[in-house]
Design a protein around this motif. Structure first.
Motif, mmCIF file in Angstrom:
data_model
loop_
_atom_site.group_PDB
_atom_site.id
_atom_site.type_symbol
_atom_site.label_atom_id
_atom_site.label_comp_id
_atom_site.label_asym_id
_atom_site.label_seq_id
_atom_site.Cartn_x
_atom_site.Cartn_y
_atom_site.Cartn_z
ATOM 1 N N ALA A 262 9.394 -32.296 -58.344
ATOM 2 C CA ALA A 262 9.740 -32.433 -56.931
ATOM 3 C C ALA A 262 9.619 -31.115 -56.187
ATOM 4 O O ALA A 262 9.250 -31.096 -55.018
ATOM 5 C CB ALA A 262 11.162 -32.972 -56.786
ATOM 6 N N SER A 263 9.931 -29.996 -56.862
ATOM 7 C CA SER A 263 10.031 -28.744 -56.120
ATOM 8 C C SER A 263 8.658 -28.184 -55.742
ATOM 9 O O SER A 263 8.536 -27.527 -54.719
ATOM 10 C CB SER A 263 10.805 -27.710 -56.923
ATOM 11 N N ILE A 268 5.568 -26.254 -51.454
ATOM 12 C CA ILE A 268 4.309 -25.975 -50.762
ATOM 13 C C ILE A 268 4.426 -26.374 -49.297
ATOM 14 O O ILE A 268 4.030 -25.623 -48.392
ATOM 15 C CB ILE A 268 3.145 -26.723 -51.449
ATOM 16 N N LEU A 269 5.018 -27.557 -49.054
ATOM 17 C CA LEU A 269 5.197 -27.997 -47.665
ATOM 18 C C LEU A 269 6.045 -27.003 -46.879
ATOM 19 O O LEU A 269 5.713 -26.637 -45.742
ATOM 20 C CB LEU A 269 5.869 -29.368 -47.632
ATOM 21 N N LEU A 270 7.150 -26.555 -47.498
ATOM 22 C CA LEU A 270 8.034 -25.616 -46.810
ATOM 23 C C LEU A 270 7.323 -24.300 -46.534
ATOM 24 O O LEU A 270 7.490 -23.700 -45.465
ATOM 25 C CB LEU A 270 9.283 -25.359 -47.644
ATOM 26 N N ALA A 271 6.527 -23.849 -47.504
ATOM 27 C CA ALA A 271 5.820 -22.581 -47.313
ATOM 28 C C ALA A 271 4.815 -22.705 -46.180
ATOM 29 O O ALA A 271 4.698 -21.815 -45.335
ATOM 30 C CB ALA A 271 5.117 -22.181 -48.612
ATOM 31 N N SER A 332 15.601 -25.649 -55.816
ATOM 32 C CA SER A 332 14.429 -24.981 -56.398
ATOM 33 C C SER A 332 13.243 -25.046 -55.455
ATOM 34 O O SER A 332 12.357 -24.189 -55.517
ATOM 35 C CB SER A 332 14.083 -25.546 -57.764
ATOM 36 N N ALA A 333 13.222 -26.051 -54.555
ATOM 37 C CA ALA A 333 12.118 -26.110 -53.590
ATOM 38 C C ALA A 333 12.128 -24.878 -52.694
ATOM 39 O O ALA A 333 11.069 -24.346 -52.348
ATOM 40 C CB ALA A 333 12.227 -27.371 -52.750
ATOM 41 N N ALA A 334 13.338 -24.414 -52.327
ATOM 42 C CA ALA A 334 13.421 -23.243 -51.462
ATOM 43 C C ALA A 334 12.846 -22.012 -52.168
ATOM 44 O O ALA A 334 12.114 -21.224 -51.573
ATOM 45 C CB ALA A 334 14.866 -22.995 -51.054
ATOM 46 N N TYR A 335 13.177 -21.865 -53.457
ATOM 47 C CA TYR A 335 12.640 -20.721 -54.202
ATOM 48 C C TYR A 335 11.125 -20.846 -54.357
ATOM 49 O O TYR A 335 10.392 -19.871 -54.221
ATOM 50 C CB TYR A 335 13.310 -20.630 -55.580
ATOM 51 N N SER A 385 9.840 -19.535 -61.645
ATOM 52 C CA SER A 385 10.738 -20.495 -60.996
ATOM 53 C C SER A 385 11.051 -21.640 -61.944
ATOM 54 O O SER A 385 12.191 -22.094 -62.025
ATOM 55 C CB SER A 385 10.100 -21.069 -59.740
ATOM 56 N N PHE A 386 10.024 -22.118 -62.649
ATOM 57 C CA PHE A 386 10.250 -23.202 -63.601
ATOM 58 C C PHE A 386 11.248 -22.768 -64.671
ATOM 59 O O PHE A 386 12.149 -23.528 -65.045
ATOM 60 C CB PHE A 386 8.936 -23.614 -64.280
#
Lengths: 458, 396
Positions: A262-263, A268-271, A332-335, A385-386
């Protein structure tokens, strides 16, 4: 061989044989002089290091192997003055550490999920293996759906989609169940899909766009969603296992894999959002990223456990594991977003200009030109990150979800295995398992990094 | 890229929804609407849920009596104190762990990081093993290991390990002597402050002196002399007002001295060693980023190895080290919330744990807790960014 003249001059007409270098410059002794004993300070450091190794390594080996107890039924086997690791303890608790309280008769389902995961993952990880596209589709789309059905038992309670919520379908078809499938839901789903298709297609057409294509896309999205829901809805005859019974390595891997899967897209979208030229989108992304990065994961888990239920409509009581999963994925998506942003920033402007010059649309430019390069650049960061995500799965222990470490802690309290070495054995085993996963990931990332290093950097 | 998509030919069928400007505004509108809708529905649901569950709202609970004990408090606290006081106690405990942990982690991290680049094979290997092992084990695992496997396995107070008869290590934690302040102790404490001020001033003066004359003054030795000499002189002048109360074994436990609870020791040691592994990697990367020519140039000027490292390499490496070092400090602070796993009374354990369970006011308590960490993060980031700006390389 040489020429000697009468006057005594001497001309060599062959190369002299190459002599070996002086003994002091090669061989183990020279290596030791260079690397271990070059100076008083270094010699002292070396001796201290050797002392440390003698102090740590032999006792460790003795504990793990030489003095270890390998067979036994209960704590009696591991009592004794000079006893090392108590491996029968791990053997006895193995099921609990791997599956938690998953019903013993149903554990084959978990085994299949583990085996299928490994079987699908290996071809993806080996670069020379063909069919990467099919492989990714299987692993990232088909596998999660199948794993969900196998682990929970499927047969979710799908009763109302959209129209039924207003009581529009029930009177129409009645309460018909076919093989555990609620007919009303599917009639509802189909009608909703048609409704959306018509609405979106019509809207786009009125605005002057390609309404037919928009309608087709909508239908396709609904079709995909329908297939997934159908797989979950259909009763395949498996017993329902609620997530409260899950535990051990199973939960650790479920959280880690869900978080990873999910992250990455979310990140990628957030970035992209953070680097977007639209001020509102950029601001929202920045707030989202900085918020999740600024708080510890534990507070996120507390948030998901205590606060989230208050924000959801009354009566919806999401599963505890699901709540934790949402928290971990957002965190983790934020990181991930920051890692990907680093990669995006490293792509030179010429790449964007080149992509625009050949007439690519924004999504084509990102998909074909920018993201492949950016992601390749930040592979070490992504894997980092993983790894931290994998390590962070242990924190769910604090909101009473018993992952691998939680089960280990629970196993310590069993009086049948209360010996002086139980604790150390447990920590040694868990340490080896965690190290295996994290170190494995970091080595694999090094391998990929080296393989993909096609650039001409020094 | 704004004007690229304008109509080109007369028979252009493209509609205004293909205009990038319109699309951009539309997208932003949709994003805004979605966010506002989500926030609004969250607020609505929260209001209904709170009313249904009869949970109080507002921050009035902070003045209510907490009624639970805390086993380490830096300020006076009792079971009759308020939740607000419990919050402060937890916050101070968090800050204590963070400060001590950051201090230790920085020292270990720099040592190991330099060790990884050592020419000495033994030092290099041990440092590498340290980094790889510590980095690849979850921090909560390490905290539990220190707490359950190391500290609980220490002997009881009766057989505690004693260092010089002053410090005692047992399964009750570490007991250190307690300083007792007599008359005039304030003067001694002030003298330490003066020593700090004096050494900072001297450092400045020495730097400007070096700019002018090129001569380096022995800053380290003068500072050391100040730090030892001034308090010593003050002690002699006031007649040694500071004494230490040595802990003594009485019955089953120690009397006197300061007890450092095992939860604190386990948490701090685990966080410091864990974070140090990451700091070591940052330090290594930083040192490696300094080009070899710098070392060669320093050597050719006649600087020794130590001087080269201290005066040429590390100052340049710091530029690369500082930003990731900042995030490691933040990580350590955030990871201190793992305290709740072993029952160290930090902010999360005291406030988001016990207080939340007692009052049920999840929204306020979690918002405050998250807010505190956000604030800590922002403050650290601002300080470190300012420092970073000061040391950053000025380029053309």
């Amino acid at each position: 061989m040489s020429l000697t003249f009468d006057d005594g001059t001497f001309i060599r007409n062959e190369m002299a044989p190459v002599l070996p270098p002086p003994k002091q410059r090669i061989g183990p002794i020279a290596w030791m002089r260079e690397n271990l004993f070059s100076g008083i300070f270094n010699t002292v450091l070396t001796l201290l290091g050797i002392l440390l190794v003698i102090w740590v390594v032999p006792p460790f080996v003795r504990f793990m192997f030489l003095d270890a107890v390998w067979t036994g039924e209960n704590r009696e086997a591991c009592l004794g003055p000079q006893v090392g690791a108590c491996w029968p303890f791990i053997e006895a608790k193995f099921g609990q550490l791997i599956y938690g309280f998953y019903p013993i008769a149903e554990r084959w389902r978990v085994d299949i999920v583990f085996a299928a995961g490994a079987l699908l993952l290996v071809p993806l990880l080996v670069p020379s293996f063909p069919f990467k596209r099919v492989g990714s589709l299987l692993f990232f789309v088909v596998y999660p759906v199948v794993a969900f059905v196998l682990l929970t038992g499927g047969n979710i309670d799908a009763s109302a989609f959209l129209l039924e919520r207003f009581g529009l379908i029930g009177p129409l078809v009645g309460d018909v169940q076919v093989a555990g499938i609620n007919l009303a839901f599917w009639v509802d789903f189909a009608l909703t899909a048609l409704l959306f298709m018509a609405a979106i297609g019509g809207l786009i057409a009125v605005l002057g766009g390609n309404g037919r294509s928009a309608a087709r896309t909508t239908l396709f999205v609904f079709l995909a969603l329908g297939v997934v829901i159908f797989c979950w809805d259909v009763d395949v005859g498996l017993d329902y296992v609620e997530t409260r019974q899950w535990g051990g390595l199973l939960v650790t891997l479920v959280i880690a894999v869900t978080g990873i899967v999910a992250s990455l897209p979310l990140g990628i979208l957030l970035a992209l959002g953070r680097r977007s030229q639209m001020p509102v989108v950029r601001l929202l992304s920045v707030i989202f990223i900085e918020f999740w990065r600024g708080v510890p994961l534990i507070t996120v888990l507390f948030f998901a456990t205590y606060m989230l239920p208050l924000f959801l409509p009354q009566g919806t009581n999401p599963d505890a594991l699901l709540r934790a999963l949402v928290g971990v994925a957002l965190f983790s998506a934020a990181y991930m977003a920051e890692v990907v942003r680093g990669g995006l920033q490293a792509i030179s402007k010429g790449q964007y200009e080149g992509a625009m010059a050949v007439g690519l649309t924004w999504s084509q430019m990102m998909r074909l030109i920018i993201l492949p390069q950016a992601l390749t650049l930040v592979i070490p960061g992504i894997v980092n990150s993983f790894i931290s995500l994998f390590k962070d799965t242990t924190l769910v222990l604090i909101v009473s979800i018993f992952d691998f470490l939680g089960q280990l802690r629970a196993a310590f309290t069993d009086p049948n295995w209360a010996t002086p070495v139980t604790l150390y054995t447990g920590f040694a085993f868990a340490g080896v398992v965690y190290f295996f996963f994290c170190f494995g990931m970091s080595r694999y990332s090094l391998f990929v990094e080296r393989r993909l290093n096609t650039s001409h950097r020094h | 890229m704004t004007d690229l998509a304008g109509p080109v030919g007369g028979h252009e069928k493209s509609s205004f929804i293909n205009d990038p400007k319109v699309r951009s505004i539309g997208l932003q509108l949709i994003a805004l609407i979605v966010v506002i809708f989500l926030g609004w529905s969250f607020a609505e649901n929260a209001r209904d849920n709170l009313a249904a569950q009869k949970i109080a709202t507002g921050f009035g609970f902070l003045d209510n009596t907490a009624g639970f004990g805390i086993n380490q408090t830096l300020i006076p606290y009792s079971e009759t104190s308020t939740y607000g006081r419990a919050f402060v106690v937890g916050l101070l405990n968090t800050i204590l762990v963070a400060v001590v942990g950051i201090f230790l982690a920085t020292i270990i991290g720099f040592l190991v990081g330099i060790g990884r680049l050592s020419k000495n094979f033994m030092v290099r290997t041990i440092s590498t093993v340290y980094v790889e092992v510590l980095r690849n084990l979850p921090p909560l695992f390490q905290i539990l290991f220190w707490y359950l496997a190391v500290l609980s396995a220490m002997p009881g107070p009766r057989n505690s390990i004693s260092l010089f008869g002053e410090v005692f290590i047992s399964n009750r934690g570490i007991i250190i002597p307690r300083p007792l302040f007599g008359d005039g102790a304030g003067i001694v404490l002030w003298s330490i402050g003066f020593a700090l001020l004096g050494s900072i001033l001297f450092r400045h003066w020495a730097a400007s002196r070096q700019e002018e004359t090129g001569r380096r003054l022995p800053v380290l030795w003068v500072s050391l002399a100040l730090f030892i000499g001034l308090p010593l002189a003050a002690m002699i002048a006031t007649g040694f007002p500071i004494s230490f109360e040595t802990p003594v074994l009485k019955g089953f436990n120690f009397a006197g001295g300061i007890q450092v609870i095992p939860e604190f020791v386990a948490l701090t040691v685990a966080l410091a060693t864990y974070t140090a592994a990451f700091i070591a990697e940052n330090v290594r990367a930083g040192i490696q980023s300094v080009s070899h020519g710098q070392t060669e140039a320093a050597h050719s000027l006649g600087l020794r190895n130590g001087q080269t490292l201290r005066l040429v390499v590390i100052p340049q490496a710091m530029r690369v080290i500082i930003p990731p070092l900042t995030s490691q400090y933040l990580n350590l602070t955030k990871n201190s919330s793992l305290a709740v796993g072993i029952g160290y009374p930090d902010l999360v354990a005291v406030f988001a744990g016990t207080s939340l369970n007692q009052t049920g006011q999840a929204i306020e308590i979690i918002a405050i807790t998250m807010g505190v960490y956000l604030l800590l993060s922002i403050i650290t980031a601002i300080i470190m960014n300012a420092y970073n700006k000061r040391v950053a390389l000025v380029e053309r």
